[in-house]
Design an enzyme around this catalytic site. Sequence first.
Site, PDB file in Angstrom:
ATOM      1  N   ARG A  75       0.856  -1.184   0.000  1.00 52.81           N
ATOM      2  CA  ARG A  75       0.000   0.000   0.000  1.00 52.81           C
ATOM      3  C   ARG A  75       0.891   1.232   0.000  1.00 52.81           C
ATOM      4  O   ARG A  75       1.977   1.229   0.578  1.00 52.81           O
ATOM      5  CB  ARG A  75      -0.842   0.056   1.275  1.00 52.81           C
ATOM      6  N   HIS A  86      -1.053   0.400  -9.567  1.00 53.92           N
ATOM      7  CA  HIS A  86      -1.820  -0.433  -8.616  1.00 53.92           C
ATOM      8  C   HIS A  86      -2.584  -1.537  -9.360  1.00 53.92           C
ATOM      9  O   HIS A  86      -3.821  -1.585  -9.317  1.00 53.92           O
ATOM     10  CB  HIS A  86      -2.766   0.442  -7.778  1.00 53.92           C
ATOM     11  N   GLU A 142      -1.984   7.974  -3.990  1.00 54.40           N
ATOM     12  CA  GLU A 142      -2.313   7.600  -5.362  1.00 54.40           C
ATOM     13  C   GLU A 142      -3.756   7.996  -5.699  1.00 54.40           C
ATOM     14  O   GLU A 142      -4.592   8.002  -4.801  1.00 54.40           O
ATOM     15  CB  GLU A 142      -2.072   6.088  -5.584  1.00 54.40           C
TER      16      GLU A 142
HETATM   17  C1  GLV Z   1      -5.430  -4.457  -3.781  1.00 55.18           C
HETATM   18  O1  GLV Z   1      -4.605  -3.656  -3.505  1.00 55.18           O
HETATM   19  C2  GLV Z   1      -6.176  -5.198  -2.807  1.00 55.18           C
HETATM   20  O2  GLV Z   1      -6.083  -4.887  -1.610  1.00 55.18           O
HETATM   21  O3  GLV Z   1      -6.913  -6.104  -3.199  1.00 55.18           O
END
Ligand code: GLV
Length: 326
Positions: free
Chosen positions: A239, A286, A268
């Site tokens: 994250r 991401h 982000e």
């Molecule tokens: C993606 O970042 C998730 O947490 O599924």
Amino acid sequence: MKPQLLVARPIFQSVIDALSSHFEVTANQSDTAWTPDAWKLALSQHDAALTTGTDPVNAQVLGAQPRLKIAANMAVGFNNFDVPAMTQLGVTASNTPDVLTETTADFGFALLMATARRMTESEHYLRAGHWKQWRYDMFAGAEVHGSTLGILGMGRIGQAIARRGALGFGMNVIYHNRSKLDAATEAECKAQYVDKETLLKTSDHLVLVLPYSAESHHSIGAAEIAKMKPTATLVNIARGGIVDDAALAHALKHQQIAAAGLDVFEGEPSVHPDLLTVPNVVLTPHIASATVKTRLAMAQLAADNLVAYFTQGRALTPLNQVPRAS
Ligand code: GLV
């Protein structure tokens, strides 16, 4: 009367169609951006919400007496939820673990390899027409096979990355985690527990896979980067906010570490401007869980969690309930 379900962001139409036999669905297939007021109003008009990792669910948006009974996140991470507030207000939270583990580990490993072997940097060079001849040191990167893979956060995805490193690439795998794994899991992953200091100092490639929380905020900042090898690479698929991106950009610019691979960013979709100008970083938006099959499985699991909650009775635990705050 069917319960009212808000699907906050676009998802597979087939999942919406299936949900429609259990819920009156308000979908946002056009991806209209939510203003804070519109989001709050929409939540107040629904019994359930299918959210993504960028949709906040907290006391501020829920209000004092929410109608909402469950928010089902289509993500394994749930730092967009304020679980203590949701618990207090009687709003159940669920997430989508397991279905994305191997896919996300694949991507983490791809990012590690792209970073160590300077793939995007060399592609930019080629596309820009700079490639005139072979040179012995052209984009010479770091070895992956046989090197030391460090993993910070050894949950399901960390373990899947460990298996790839140890079994596929003959890497020496070390990890640090809040708790040490049991001996059988360590043996299966061929991973050895070390303290964080040793992890930082010893890893050739350090992959971050820990959940974001107030405690994990800036787990990797200037002080931690200073302990890493100057030849090391850092990969963040966890994250944004786990890494101090400004400190990392500074370290990359001054070659304090060799390179980084980042799929997640502080704030982000904004990206720290200095990360966009340093060459020794691989940047992706991401997408670690983004295969068609896995994204469908995640949407389906979020939907299953919602259906389970309403069909099995509210007192029952839905699939993948995020643990309630005590
Ligand atoms: C993606 O970042 C998730 O947490 O599924």
